[in-house]
Design a protein around this motif. Sequence first.
Motif, PDB file in Angstrom:
ATOM      1  N   ASP A  83      -4.917  -0.669   7.581  1.00 33.98           N
ATOM      2  CA  ASP A  83      -4.206  -1.286   8.843  1.00 33.98           C
ATOM      3  C   ASP A  83      -2.794  -1.989   8.435  1.00 33.98           C
ATOM      4  OD1 ASP A  83      -5.977   0.573  10.317  1.00 33.98           O
ATOM      5  OD2 ASP A  83      -7.238  -0.755  11.189  1.00 33.98           O
ATOM      6  N   ALA A  84      -3.550  -3.382   7.152  1.00 35.28           N
ATOM      7  CA  ALA A  84      -3.139  -4.885   6.629  1.00 35.28           C
ATOM      8  C   ALA A  84      -1.563  -4.120   6.539  1.00 35.28           C
ATOM      9  CB  ALA A  84      -3.417  -4.915   6.544  1.00 35.28           C
ATOM     10  N   ALA A  85      -1.593  -3.051   5.431  1.00 35.75           N
ATOM     11  CA  ALA A  85      -0.495  -2.381   4.791  1.00 35.75           C
ATOM     12  C   ALA A  85       0.898  -1.459   5.681  1.00 35.75           C
ATOM     13  CB  ALA A  85      -1.329  -1.245   3.575  1.00 35.75           C
ATOM     14  N   VAL A  86      -0.049  -0.508   6.521  1.00 37.61           N
ATOM     15  CA  VAL A  86       0.994   0.045   7.348  1.00 37.61           C
ATOM     16  C   VAL A  86       2.119  -1.405   8.364  1.00 37.61           C
ATOM     17  CG1 VAL A  86       1.568   0.795  10.045  1.00 37.61           C
ATOM     18  CG2 VAL A  86      -0.290   1.938   7.987  1.00 37.61           C
ATOM     19  N   ARG A  87       0.770  -2.164   8.875  1.00 34.86           N
ATOM     20  CA  ARG A  87       1.449  -3.615   9.978  1.00 34.86           C
ATOM     21  C   ARG A  87       2.589  -4.405   8.479  1.00 34.86           C
ATOM     22  NH1 ARG A  87      -3.750  -3.206  12.019  1.00 34.86           N
ATOM     23  NH2 ARG A  87      -2.757  -2.679  14.433  1.00 34.86           N
ATOM     24  N   ALA A  88       2.373  -3.908   7.484  1.00 32.50           N
ATOM     25  CA  ALA A  88       3.260  -5.367   6.123  1.00 32.50           C
ATOM     26  C   ALA A  88       4.579  -4.686   6.667  1.00 32.50           C
ATOM     27  CB  ALA A  88       1.944  -5.016   4.925  1.00 32.50           C
ATOM     28  N   GLN A  89       5.302  -3.341   6.664  1.00 32.32           N
ATOM     29  CA  GLN A  89       6.172  -2.664   6.505  1.00 32.32           C
ATOM     30  C   GLN A  89       7.579  -3.046   7.357  1.00 32.32           C
ATOM     31  OE1 GLN A  89       6.172   2.074   6.136  1.00 32.32           O
ATOM     32  NE2 GLN A  89       4.996   0.848   7.711  1.00 32.32           N
ATOM     33  N   ARG A  90       6.648  -3.921   8.792  1.00 25.38           N
ATOM     34  CA  ARG A  90       7.381  -4.884   9.283  1.00 25.38           C
ATOM     35  C   ARG A  90       8.450  -6.254   8.921  1.00 25.38           C
ATOM     36  NH1 ARG A  90       2.698  -4.997  13.465  1.00 25.38           N
ATOM     37  NH2 ARG A  90       2.162  -3.121  14.407  1.00 25.38           N
ATOM     38  N   ALA A  91       7.440  -6.339   7.516  1.00 22.75           N
ATOM     39  CA  ALA A  91       8.289  -8.040   6.442  1.00 22.75           C
ATOM     40  C   ALA A  91       8.772  -7.349   5.472  1.00 22.75           C
ATOM     41  CB  ALA A  91       7.023  -8.061   6.224  1.00 22.75           C
ATOM     42  N   GLY A  92       9.223  -5.930   5.471  1.00 29.34           N
ATOM     43  CA  GLY A  92       9.798  -5.424   4.418  1.00 29.34           C
ATOM     44  C   GLY A  92       9.212  -3.736   3.393  1.00 29.34           C
ATOM     45  N   PRO A  93      10.085  -3.687   2.598  1.00 24.15           N
ATOM     46  CA  PRO A  93       9.225  -1.958   2.349  1.00 24.15           C
ATOM     47  C   PRO A  93       7.812  -1.939   1.519  1.00 24.15           C
ATOM     48  CG  PRO A  93      11.881  -2.628   1.549  1.00 24.15           C
ATOM     49  CD  PRO A  93      11.175  -3.751   2.233  1.00 24.15           C
TER      50      PRO A  93
ATOM     51  N   ARG B 147     -12.907 -10.514   2.299  1.00 30.88           N
ATOM     52  CA  ARG B 147     -11.952 -11.110   3.636  1.00 30.88           C
ATOM     53  C   ARG B 147     -12.697 -10.623   4.100  1.00 30.88           C
ATOM     54  NH1 ARG B 147      -7.007 -13.726   0.413  1.00 30.88           N
ATOM     55  NH2 ARG B 147      -7.727 -14.618  -1.714  1.00 30.88           N
ATOM     56  N   GLY B 148     -11.826 -10.789   5.824  1.00 32.83           N
ATOM     57  CA  GLY B 148     -11.569 -11.337   7.363  1.00 32.83           C
ATOM     58  C   GLY B 148     -10.314 -10.638   7.574  1.00 32.83           C
ATOM     59  N   GLU B 149     -10.592  -9.262   8.697  1.00 32.42           N
ATOM     60  CA  GLU B 149      -9.360  -8.609   8.715  1.00 32.42           C
ATOM     61  C   GLU B 149      -7.976  -9.201   8.702  1.00 32.42           C
ATOM     62  OE1 GLU B 149      -9.459  -5.199  11.517  1.00 32.42           O
ATOM     63  OE2 GLU B 149     -12.005  -5.277  10.582  1.00 32.42           O
ATOM     64  N   THR B 150      -8.696 -10.066   9.333  1.00 33.84           N
ATOM     65  CA  THR B 150      -6.902 -10.997   9.783  1.00 33.84           C
ATOM     66  C   THR B 150      -6.386 -12.085   8.565  1.00 33.84           C
ATOM     67  OG1 THR B 150      -7.785 -11.877  12.248  1.00 33.84           O
ATOM     68  CG2 THR B 150      -5.822 -12.916  10.909  1.00 33.84           C
ATOM     69  N   ASP B 151      -7.013 -12.253   7.392  1.00 35.93           N
ATOM     70  CA  ASP B 151      -6.234 -12.691   6.284  1.00 35.93           C
ATOM     71  C   ASP B 151      -6.223 -11.596   5.367  1.00 35.93           C
ATOM     72  OD1 ASP B 151      -6.666 -14.279   3.923  1.00 35.93           O
ATOM     73  OD2 ASP B 151      -8.526 -14.766   3.319  1.00 35.93           O
ATOM     74  N   VAL B 152      -6.555 -10.459   5.178  1.00 32.07           N
ATOM     75  CA  VAL B 152      -6.154  -9.449   4.796  1.00 32.07           C
ATOM     76  C   VAL B 152      -4.590  -9.452   5.546  1.00 32.07           C
ATOM     77  CG1 VAL B 152      -6.234  -6.768   3.623  1.00 32.07           C
ATOM     78  CG2 VAL B 152      -7.994  -8.669   3.918  1.00 32.07           C
ATOM     79  N   ALA B 153      -3.950  -9.426   6.157  1.00 33.94           N
ATOM     80  CA  ALA B 153      -3.582  -9.130   6.940  1.00 33.94           C
ATOM     81  C   ALA B 153      -2.124  -9.349   6.449  1.00 33.94           C
ATOM     82  CB  ALA B 153      -3.240  -8.048   8.478  1.00 33.94           C
TER      83      ALA B 153
END
Length: 421
Positions: free
Chosen positions: A261-271, A209-215
Amino acid sequence: MLRIHAMLLEDPVLLEGVRTATALGTCAEAALDAAAARLDRTHLPGRGAPAEEAMAVLLQIRDALPQPPPRGRPAGRVVLVGAPPSLADVFALHQTGQLAAVVAIDGGVDSHLGLIARELGVPAVMGAGLDAWGFVERGTHIVVDGNRGEVRPSASTDDMHRPPGPRFSAPVPGFAVRSALSSTAGLDASRAAGAEGVGLLRTDFLWGRGETDVAATLHEATRRAGEHGVTIRAYDQPSGVQSRGAAILQAHAPAVTALLDAAVRAQRAGPVRLLVPFVVHAEELAAWREALHAAARRAGHSPPPLGAMIETPASALAAASILSRCDFGVVGTGDLSALLCGAGREVLGPAHQNAIRDVLRPLLARIAGAARSANRSLEAAGPAARQPIVVCALRDLGYSGVSVAPADVAAVRDILQARRA
């Protein structure tokens, strides 16, 4: 003809078409049909004379044959039967609400298909045997009893019903029971079961999948996981990829970088925690930590905790050095049990339970001792983690929790509560 067939299976244009289609969720059979149908004579130059001649012959044969009508998705709710059925078809039919049950001619209850069926709350009978083909034909009404492991014909739909959702249960103090998910499809069931977050979210369904979709997918999964958060497991042999562990980081750096990159940015939504699968040597973790810290710098965010999955006898013996290089550890009981028993993961079943009990516990104790020495938290995941004798051993040995299918959360807590009583 066998030589021609072998050349066709190694054809780069055909392989690329199949890999692209399967990454998007198409089953292997349909992907191969579609890729072969797109081949034409413009693809012939550059393969060498034998391959060009072989492909030309195949194209002539194909063009001379009557073309069968395209196979579409069946209408209504269906029972998916195969040896075993395609996981891509399982997810696709579940997403549309059509999947009523699964019947696998081969395979064990602790195979990947069996675990995914439990996760999705779909009745499944594994290892039904060739006798199941005797009456399972397209359009036949059948009853699939996942509790009894039975498949039987039915004259009507009167005795068919949707299985109940997972039973909610309260947490057990001092021992977390989280959910293990193969995709985001199980998030609602995880919350309904009262799981303490997602202890293992496999990401192979995001491959291609594309980077945007994964994130976006990981951000939404983290948000829905709630206050306990989600442990994101890095890619582990996704469709069409043979690499595992550190090898996938080297061989497919762009895809893994996008996931980090997506995993790091996902921290903005929770642990969030990141879990590295199939770690064999402690040195492998250095490359993963470096890549994770690079992703954190790009995002302007601190890196999430980095964990190692211990799921081979070699990594169990090297647990002390592995756990000293990471922030937490997770014992993968599925692959570890299969390797200890000398059986494939897909055929592991009740016949192996005594061997799992007798051989697995000493290794679980060894890994727990390594975790105490390294002052690291240690958890377990996988099919063996829901067996009563293993669950109780994990708690006695000092493991902090387990991750199981949402449908098993309440049963595991019942075992722990009964032990306390």
